[in-house]
Motif scaffolding. Structure first.
Motif, mmCIF file in Angstrom:
data_model
loop_
_atom_site.group_PDB
_atom_site.id
_atom_site.type_symbol
_atom_site.label_atom_id
_atom_site.label_comp_id
_atom_site.label_asym_id
_atom_site.label_seq_id
_atom_site.Cartn_x
_atom_site.Cartn_y
_atom_site.Cartn_z
ATOM 1 N N LEU A 1 0.829 -1.211 0.000
ATOM 2 C CA LEU A 1 0.000 0.000 0.000
ATOM 3 C C LEU A 1 0.860 1.257 0.000
ATOM 4 O O LEU A 1 0.580 2.219 -0.710
ATOM 5 C CB LEU A 1 -0.933 0.000 1.211
ATOM 6 C CG LEU A 1 -1.983 -1.113 1.234
ATOM 7 C CD1 LEU A 1 -2.761 -1.102 2.542
ATOM 8 C CD2 LEU A 1 -2.946 -0.980 0.057
ATOM 9 N N ILE B 1 0.316 5.479 -0.425
ATOM 10 C CA ILE B 1 -0.552 5.664 0.735
ATOM 11 C C ILE B 1 0.327 5.778 1.979
ATOM 12 O O ILE B 1 1.217 4.952 2.192
ATOM 13 C CB ILE B 1 -1.548 4.495 0.839
ATOM 14 C CG1 ILE B 1 -2.477 4.542 -0.381
ATOM 15 C CG2 ILE B 1 -2.335 4.542 2.135
ATOM 16 C CD1 ILE B 1 -3.469 3.427 -0.473
ATOM 17 N N GLU C 1 1.979 5.733 5.640
ATOM 18 C CA GLU C 1 2.070 4.603 6.555
ATOM 19 C C GLU C 1 0.850 4.545 7.474
ATOM 20 O O GLU C 1 0.246 3.496 7.678
ATOM 21 C CB GLU C 1 3.349 4.715 7.377
ATOM 22 C CG GLU C 1 3.563 3.511 8.264
ATOM 23 C CD GLU C 1 4.897 3.545 8.994
ATOM 24 O OE1 GLU C 1 5.607 4.557 8.917
ATOM 25 O OE2 GLU C 1 5.218 2.531 9.646
ATOM 26 N N ASN D 1 -2.168 5.848 7.029
ATOM 27 C CA ASN D 1 -3.395 5.475 6.321
ATOM 28 C C ASN D 1 -3.384 4.018 5.888
ATOM 29 O O ASN D 1 -4.420 3.359 5.880
ATOM 30 C CB ASN D 1 -3.613 6.373 5.108
ATOM 31 C CG ASN D 1 -4.044 7.765 5.509
ATOM 32 O OD1 ASN D 1 -4.423 7.982 6.653
ATOM 33 N ND2 ASN D 1 -3.978 8.700 4.591
ATOM 34 N N LEU E 1 -6.154 1.425 6.877
ATOM 35 C CA LEU E 1 -6.876 0.638 5.863
ATOM 36 C C LEU E 1 -6.855 -0.849 6.192
ATOM 37 O O LEU E 1 -7.886 -1.525 6.139
ATOM 38 C CB LEU E 1 -6.188 0.830 4.509
ATOM 39 C CG LEU E 1 -6.891 1.640 3.438
ATOM 40 C CD1 LEU E 1 -5.930 1.922 2.292
ATOM 41 C CD2 LEU E 1 -8.126 0.938 2.912
ATOM 42 N N LEU E 2 -5.689 -1.331 6.560
ATOM 43 C CA LEU E 2 -5.553 -2.757 6.855
ATOM 44 C C LEU E 2 -6.329 -3.147 8.115
ATOM 45 O O LEU E 2 -6.975 -4.182 8.161
ATOM 46 C CB LEU E 2 -4.083 -3.140 7.016
ATOM 47 C CG LEU E 2 -3.235 -3.046 5.742
ATOM 48 C CD1 LEU E 2 -1.776 -3.342 6.051
ATOM 49 C CD2 LEU E 2 -3.755 -4.011 4.684
ATOM 50 N N ALA F 1 -9.949 -3.163 7.389
ATOM 51 C CA ALA F 1 -10.325 -4.366 6.646
ATOM 52 C C ALA F 1 -10.413 -5.557 7.599
ATOM 53 O O ALA F 1 -11.314 -6.388 7.498
ATOM 54 C CB ALA F 1 -9.301 -4.638 5.552
#
Ligand code: ATP
Ligand code: MG
Lengths: 256, 434
Positions: free
Chosen positions: B387, B392, B394, B396, B400-401, B404
């Motif tokens: 990512l 993107i 670090e 963000n 994101l991860l 998810a």
């Protein structure tokens, strides 16, 4: 002429193991460079070091990218400066869709460049256009990133992302391996359409086949952590025909 | 450390005398409490959760009125529940004047436990009140039972679907000192009904609080019940809660437990399948920072054949926080054709964060399908790099991860506005502290 990427005596290691032993490479805008070389010679390592993977320790040398010290930048800043790496093994990320994350990526880059974020409609338009370019389906892009994608779908997704991010320098690490003939043509076609006089490509490949579609200006052979031979398209033909033995022999003779 | 038996003895003795049923129930629990005392770390089920240390002489446990303004309630109203049946508890006591019911008494009955134990629901009370005792033979459960007479009774009537969820707001008023409270709720979800109960907790004031709650629910034949527990009380809030759901034939129960903050939090969730063809789903998400400690103990008890249970708990621990998961599955001798699945996944972010996970399967039937698995790991470095290599940041990329990772738990919350709200709380947390 202006240089885009200047790699000077780059050395890198991972866990005490020295892998890059002094790489020199110059890439100017508009050029396409191909890197070939036997398995384990350090091609992906070079790509990873350029993209900023922290596992590798740079032990010497320097890399200038559009006048900036590339090695000083974080991976995300390298990307925002216009570097793109199409991974040899794209990572599967459950729960994150391509659509979703590429939107953040595009907008983070635009912000870095001082541009307004794309609104939903603009983003959709760009996406549609680039999807057509690499003949990728919407349904694939709304699925979890690379999860359960076929080998070819993963590679095509890499090229789609490249198209969305419109990099200055794209490094394609074996994007051609695992592709069927049609997919190969599609990927090559995508690259050719994205090619301008201002951007450049560094293409890692094992097969001369790809270079039929994407005609390189230079071909380099990476062996044992060094670029041991550089030439033009003809070098790729020679390698295809003779294998790496003659190069290995040349190198061993020189160092003997 | 305080002597809890001495401390609570006076309060226990000075209670108003309830009716015979409740009097006997309280007495039985008080006897247990006197015998068991508060669980120490030597108690197998409490070895990570040092609840005894939370009890100090400073605690205030009485049922005095507080000057609670309705504004406090409007501040914490859950999005998407504007028309919900809203029940308010302050310091463990139900407040009818602050509560509003949208479903009429043809569908929904709310009354005191003391009333329910003397009218037509007395048999139900007699049968189900205290059903969690057997699963939690400890002083914490018994301490709540010793004061159960002030509890609340909820009934969703046979064949009716609630038009709105029941949202229970628990407030602890710690403005004048360490607040201890003990909500007690008994719920009857009658045959062929559909109902949702959401519980959420808030502390007013700067002192500590400890909420020791027991909720016992019976989901009768072919009823569908959903339960959501949202914990975001902040630091200095402690919680020990037991929710037991007894299921009768062809019923489904679905629970989601979201823990976002708290000092020491212990959630017991029991699903007891007492008849054939029941379905139980248990989902949990704990996203912790600071020195929060959240301990989820779950029990699935399959007594009869042909039941299905599915369980997924996920934890993200930052800073010095600790996540604990203990999941028991019992498959009794007669419970052939049981399908029971369990999974617990943890991501450690903080240098000093930790996770403990312990599945416990006790299977006495031979024709069953059971699986369990647990993982404790860090964020996937390859995914993170992928990512970031796309530009993107670090922070963000991590968000994101983690988002998810949490997504499949959030998806279990059906009410869209509520789901989005919790999602936004998580987003906020992921960018502020991580
Ligand atoms: N994490 C690691 N630990 C130890 N050695 C490593 C690690 N990663 C890579 N290497 C080694 O570094 C060398 C170069 O690997 P690299 O992936 O760069 O080769 P490559 O030229 O891309 O090969 P291929 O053509 O097979 O893709 C190999 O010998 C490999 O085993
Ligand atoms: Mg490689």
């Amino acid at each position: 002429m202006k240089h885009m990427l200047t790699i000077n005596d780059l050395q890198a290691r991972i866990e005490e193991k020295e892998i890059l032993k002094g790489i020199n490479l110059d890439i100017k805008p508009g050029e396409i460079h191909a890197i070939m070389g036997p398995n384990g010679s350090g091609k992906s390592t070079l790509a990873s070091v350029l993209a900023g993977r922290a596992d590798y320790e740079v032990t010497g040398g320097s890399v200038q990218f559009n006048g900036k010290d590339l090695l000083e930048l974080s991976p995300e800043d390298r990307a925002k400066e216009g570097l793109f790496l199409a991974f040899q093994y794209p990572v599967e990320i459950p729960g994150v869709s391509t659509t979703n994350f590429i939107k953040s990526a595009v907008n983070e880059k635009r912000k870095y460049q001082g541009l307004e974020a794309l609104d939903a409609a603009q983003f959709l338009r760009t996406m549609k256009e680039k999807m057509k370019l690499v003949e990728i389906d919407q349904s694939l892009l709304s699925r979890s990133l690379n999860e359960g994608f076929s080998g070819g779908e993963k590679k095509r997704n890499e090229i789609f992302q490249m198209a969305m991010l419109d990099p200055k320098l794209a490094i394609l690490d074996e994007t051609d391996s695992g592709l069927d003939i049609d997919a190969l043509r599609i990927v090559a076609n995508g690259v050719n359409q994205l090619r301008t006089k201002d951007n450049a490509f560094l293409i890692v490949t094992h097969y001369q086949r790809l270079l039929d579609y994407i005609v390189p200006d230079f071909v380099h052979v990476l062996y044992n952590g060094r670029i041991v031979k550089s030439g033009t398209k003809e070098l790729a033909f020679e390698l295809e025909e003779k294998g790496y033995d003659f190069i290995k022999a040349e190198v061993n003779e020189a160092t003997a | 450390m305080m002597d809890a038996k001495i401390f609570f003895n006076d309060i226990y003795k000075s209670q108003d005398q309830p009716n015979d049923l409740l009097k006997a129930f309280q007495q039985k629990n008080w006897n247990s409490f006197s015998e068991l005392d508060l669980p120490s770390v030597k108690h197998e089920e409490w070895k990570y959760t040092r609840i005894k240390n939370v009890f100090t002489e400073a605690i205030q446990y009485n049922q005095d009125k507080t000057d609670f303004s309705e504004e406090e309630l409007s501040k914490v109203k859950l999005p998407g529940t504007a028309n919900a049946n809203s029940l308010v508890f302050i310091n463990g006591i139900y407040q009818p004047h602050l509560s509003t019911l949208t479903d009429g008494s043809d569908r929904l009955i709310i009354k005191s436990l003391s009333e329910a134990s003397t009218d037509e629901d007395a048999d139900f009370v007699n049968e189900h009140l205290g059903c969690s005792n057997a699963y939690h033979p400890d002083g914490i459960n018994a301490l709540n039972g010793s004061f159960a007479a002030h509890g609340l009774f909820i009934k969703v009537k046979k064949g009716k679907e609630l038009s709105q969820p029941i949202v229970i707001y628990h407030f602890s008023d710690s403005r004048s000192g360490f607040r201890f409270s003990q909500p007690r709720i008994l719920v009857s979800i009658e045959e062929n009904t559909i109902a949702t109960i959401i519980e959420t907790y808030h502390k007013i004031g700067n002192h500590q609080s400890l909420t020791n709650e027991v909720v016992e629910i019976c989901v009768e034949k072919a009823a569908h019940f959903r339960y959501i527990k949202i914990q975001n009380e902040g630091t200095d809030s402690n919680h020990t809660g037991t929710t037991q759901i007894n299921q009768l034939g062809k019923s489904t129960a679905h629970a989601v437990t979201i823990s976002l903050s708290g000092e020491i939090v212990r959630n017991n969730l029991n699903m007891v399948m007492r008849a054939e063809f029941c379905e139980s789903h248990m989902y949990g998400l704990y996203l912790l920072g600071g020195k929060s400690q959240v301990d989820n103990h779950t029990i699935v008890d399959n007594a009869m054949p042909n039941c299905l249970s599915n369980e997924l708990y996920k934890g993200i621990m930052d800073d010095n926080s600790t996540g604990i998961f203990n999941g028991k599955i019992f498959v009794r001798k007669d419970a052939q054709k049981t399908n029971a699945y369990q999974s617990n996944k943890n991501i450690l972010l903080g240098q000093n964060s930790s996770a403990n996970t312990k599945p416990q399967l006790e299977i006495f039937a031979d024709d069953v399908k059971c699986s369990h698995g647990c993982t404790i790991g860090k964020l996937d470095e390859d995914a993170l790099f992928y990512l970031r290599a796309r530009g993107i940041s670090e922070q963000n990329a991590k968000a994101l991860l983690l988002h998810a990772f949490a997504a499949d738990i959030l998806q279990q919350i059906e009410l869209e506005e509520l789901r989005n709200y919790i999602d936004s709380l998580i987003s906020e947390r992921l960018t502020i502290t991580i």
